[in-house]
Design a protein around this motif. Structure first.
Motif, PDB file in Angstrom:
ATOM      1  N   PHE A 144      18.526  30.463  57.538  1.00 23.50           N
ATOM      2  CA  PHE A 144      19.338  30.651  58.736  1.00 23.50           C
ATOM      3  C   PHE A 144      20.215  29.448  59.043  1.00 23.50           C
ATOM      4  O   PHE A 144      19.762  28.316  59.047  1.00 23.50           O
ATOM      5  CB  PHE A 144      18.428  30.913  59.935  1.00 23.50           C
ATOM      6  CG  PHE A 144      19.199  31.008  61.222  1.00 23.50           C
ATOM      7  CD1 PHE A 144      19.938  32.145  61.508  1.00 23.50           C
ATOM      8  CD2 PHE A 144      19.231  29.951  62.130  1.00 23.50           C
ATOM      9  CE1 PHE A 144      20.695  32.234  62.668  1.00 23.50           C
ATOM     10  CE2 PHE A 144      19.978  30.036  63.297  1.00 23.50           C
ATOM     11  CZ  PHE A 144      20.702  31.175  63.567  1.00 23.50           C
ATOM     12  N   HIS A 145      21.468  29.724  59.292  1.00 27.84           N
ATOM     13  CA  HIS A 145      22.336  28.737  59.942  1.00 27.84           C
ATOM     14  C   HIS A 145      23.467  29.475  60.643  1.00 27.84           C
ATOM     15  O   HIS A 145      24.091  30.345  60.032  1.00 27.84           O
ATOM     16  CB  HIS A 145      22.899  27.712  58.950  1.00 27.84           C
ATOM     17  CG  HIS A 145      23.357  26.474  59.666  1.00 27.84           C
ATOM     18  ND1 HIS A 145      24.498  26.451  60.419  1.00 27.84           N
ATOM     19  CD2 HIS A 145      22.780  25.260  59.801  1.00 27.84           C
ATOM     20  CE1 HIS A 145      24.615  25.260  60.981  1.00 27.84           C
ATOM     21  NE2 HIS A 145      23.597  24.517  60.623  1.00 27.84           N
ATOM     22  N   ARG A 149      26.802  29.872  58.879  1.00 28.68           N
ATOM     23  CA  ARG A 149      26.750  30.387  57.495  1.00 28.68           C
ATOM     24  C   ARG A 149      27.959  31.276  57.189  1.00 28.68           C
ATOM     25  O   ARG A 149      28.342  32.149  57.981  1.00 28.68           O
ATOM     26  CB  ARG A 149      25.467  31.185  57.294  1.00 28.68           C
ATOM     27  CG  ARG A 149      25.288  31.738  55.895  1.00 28.68           C
ATOM     28  CD  ARG A 149      24.869  30.691  54.850  1.00 28.68           C
ATOM     29  NE  ARG A 149      23.505  30.229  55.069  1.00 28.68           N
ATOM     30  CZ  ARG A 149      23.139  28.940  55.117  1.00 28.68           C
ATOM     31  NH1 ARG A 149      24.033  27.992  54.958  1.00 28.68           N
ATOM     32  NH2 ARG A 149      21.892  28.601  55.334  1.00 28.68           N
ATOM     33  N   GLN A 185      17.188  27.611  66.803  1.00 33.02           N
ATOM     34  CA  GLN A 185      17.497  26.219  66.503  1.00 33.02           C
ATOM     35  C   GLN A 185      16.453  25.601  65.569  1.00 33.02           C
ATOM     36  O   GLN A 185      16.795  24.923  64.589  1.00 33.02           O
ATOM     37  CB  GLN A 185      17.596  25.419  67.797  1.00 33.02           C
ATOM     38  CG  GLN A 185      18.271  24.080  67.539  1.00 33.02           C
ATOM     39  CD  GLN A 185      18.363  23.235  68.784  1.00 33.02           C
ATOM     40  OE1 GLN A 185      18.420  23.763  69.900  1.00 33.02           O
ATOM     41  NE2 GLN A 185      18.391  21.924  68.596  1.00 33.02           N
ATOM     42  N   ALA A 218      17.090  26.891  62.134  1.00 34.10           N
ATOM     43  CA  ALA A 218      18.199  26.224  61.446  1.00 34.10           C
ATOM     44  C   ALA A 218      17.766  24.841  60.966  1.00 34.10           C
ATOM     45  O   ALA A 218      18.023  24.459  59.821  1.00 34.10           O
ATOM     46  CB  ALA A 218      19.406  26.118  62.372  1.00 34.10           C
ATOM     47  N   HIS A 234      15.409  24.994  57.993  1.00 31.49           N
ATOM     48  CA  HIS A 234      15.914  25.789  56.862  1.00 31.49           C
ATOM     49  C   HIS A 234      15.018  26.981  56.564  1.00 31.49           C
ATOM     50  O   HIS A 234      14.752  27.313  55.405  1.00 31.49           O
ATOM     51  CB  HIS A 234      16.075  24.931  55.596  1.00 31.49           C
ATOM     52  CG  HIS A 234      16.930  23.719  55.826  1.00 31.49           C
ATOM     53  ND1 HIS A 234      18.301  23.805  55.927  1.00 31.49           N
ATOM     54  CD2 HIS A 234      16.609  22.419  56.019  1.00 31.49           C
ATOM     55  CE1 HIS A 234      18.781  22.594  56.150  1.00 31.49           C
ATOM     56  NE2 HIS A 234      17.779  21.741  56.217  1.00 31.49           N
TER      57      HIS A 234
END
Ligand code: AMP
Ligand code: MG
Length: 487
Positions: free
Chosen positions: A268-269, A272, A359, A362, A365
């Motif tokens: 997740f980001h 992305r 958060q 993210a 990772h």
């Protein structure tokens, strides 16, 4: 028996489209037929798979009742306005009614040059065609509004891009192919009469309740805004990145449409991006709500002549509708993510609980899909999987503690909560490396991996043994960093 067409778009004024038959291909071969969808539409499976059916799906035969045409539309592409795009490689054959009386477009994509092709060849190749097939079916199984593929047919002709690829035609089924860009096409020409006809058409076809309103065009705008807010919230809830949210790729009916360089996230980001053509990250995961808002503002501008005779008042009406988008999206997003967290009661701090989890995700990772799926197990006491997903970080432990405290406000039993969470946090998504592997095999004439992938994606909520290999994130050497557009 062939399609039983019941067309409406073809009866709109001639400036809405250019009549055009698909261009025949050399040697059609059925690659895949969507039997489930054919069943839902009440189509004759044995006819579809017969040489005559395949000839229709390839564009080699125009069946009785079809009124083939290329639709006109414009669009903002990466922020820049193009007054004429249109179906440059697609033909609307006509519309069919499902046994329930619902109306669907039958469109051939990759069916040859049209009036709108500009420099393009009007063709598609097997890779992107099967990619759209896979992604649409995955979205459908996840309960997200989407166009779907009825069939993929190889043409027996080469298509030239950077290299030579096998040509293919996709049969696409959609609630309609009217886009924000369709309104932009007529607005750019200051053709208010056509705008009104298009709006009336869309109201009758997709927003009949707006037709009952004393301000139908305002109700239409609000309806489109609401469906898009809900759609984008659903995308974000499964980690989907459309990749090319241009206004010509935004459906007025509120379906996901035009699967190009789209992707489901692994780690997740919010920033992305996978699309090779999105260098500035305009269409990054976390930007999608703002982009939808921007696109809807373009739609609102188009509707100004219809909203009020007094353009000052029209602007006020449009602005009020548009200003409601962020709130509407936020509510839809909260609803989706509350469900992912197993929460049924709405409390003011939920928004923080959700954003804090994202958060931590993210920062550590964590894998988006597996992180949420592991949370389902944590709901019934087994936290190890969840913590492992987050690298056993302190922040994840602290977040779990807060989540547990939050449960005290919930009426539901843990078991029921976990099983509900498993219906909103999928076990399987079309992971990029799996999609690429299935496409690579299909290009080598091996359809086994594609069939297997489609089978697993059809039951995304289940813990079936067959799906386990599809649940693993890519190994470092398997990570797909970029996806490419289907042109
Ligand atoms: P897309 O990027 O697929 O959303 O397409 C944007 C525009 O380019 C649309 O007007 C398409 O019809 C057109 N287009 C894309 N690929 C081709 C092609 N191979 N031949 C002709 N037109 C194309
Ligand atoms: Mg498009």
């Amino acid at each position: 028996m062939s399609f039983v067409f019941n067309n409406s778009y073809a009866h709109l004024p001639p400036r809405f489209y250019v009549r055009q038959s698909p261009v025949p291909v050399l040697a059609p071969r059925l690659v895949r037929l969507n039997r489930e969808l054919a069943g839902e539409l009440g189509l004759d499976l044995s006819w579809l798979a017969s040489p005559e059916g395949i000839a229709v799906l390839a564009g080699n035969h125009v069946p009785a009742g079809a009124e083939p045409l290329a639709m006109a539309y414009a669009g903002h592409q990466f922020g820049g306005f193009v007054p004429q795009l249109g179906d440059g490689r697609a033909i609307l054959l006509g519309e069919v009614l499902s046994p329930e009386g619902e109306r669907f477009d039958i469109q051939l994509k990759g069916s040859g040059r049209t009036f709108f092709s500009r420099g393009g060849d009007g063709r598609a190749w097997l890779g992107p065609v099967l990619r759209e097939f896979i992604m649409g079916e995955a979205m459908h199984a996840l309960g997200i509004p989407t166009t779907r593929a009825l069939a993929a047919v190889a043409t027996g002709e080469p298509v030239f891009r950077d290299e030579e690829f096998p040509g293919a035609v996709l049969t696409r089924v959609a609630r309609s192919h009217v886009r924000v860009g369709t309104f932009e096409y007529f607005a750019a020409r200051q053709d208010t009469e056509a705008l009104r006809q298009l709006a009336d058409y869309v109201i009758a076809r997709h927003y009949p309740e707006a037709g009952q309103s004393d301000r139908p065009y305002r109700a239409l705008l609000v309806g489109v805004i609401n469906r898009q807010a809900d759609l984008i919230a659903r995308w974000l809830a499964v980690g989907f990145i459309h990749g090319v949210m241009n206004t010509d790729n935004m459906s007025i009916a509120g379906e996901t449409i035009d699967y190009g360089p789209c992707a489901f996230m692994d780690t997740f980001h919010p920033e992305r991006v996978y699309s090779s053509i999105d260098r500035d990250g305009r269409y990054a995961y976390g930007n999608q709500p703002q982009i939808a808002h921007w696109n809807l503002l373009r739609l609102a501008e188009c509707l100004l002549p219809l909203l009020d005779e007094d353009q000052g008042k029209a602007r006020e009406v449009a602005q009020a509708a548009i200003d409601a988008f962020p709130g509407r999206f936020k509510a839809a997003h909260l609803e989706r993510f509350r469900a992912k967290l197993g929460l049924t009661v709405a409390l003011p701090d939920d928004s923080d609980l959700i954003s804090d989890l994202l958060q931590v995700m993210a920062e550590s990772h964590a894998d988006f899909t597996n992180g949420f799926r592991a949370l389902c197990d944590a709901a019934v006491g087994s936290e190890a999987g969840f913590l492992k997903e987050f690298g056993d970080c302190r922040a994840a432990k602290e977040w779990l503690r807060r989540w547990r405290v939050r449960w005290e406000q919930e009426p539901m039993e843990a078991d029921l909560r976990a099983s509900r969470m498993r219906r909103t946090n999928p076990a399987v998504i079309p992971r990029n490396h799996r999609v690429e592997a299935a496409l690579a095999a299909a290009l080598e004439q091996d359809l086994g991996p594609l069939d297997q992938l489609l089978r697993v994606l059809a039951s995304p909520w289940d813990d079936q043994a067959e799906s386990f290999p599809y649940r693993s994130p890519p190994e470092p050497h398997e990570v797909v960093h970029q996806t490419f557009c289907g042109t």
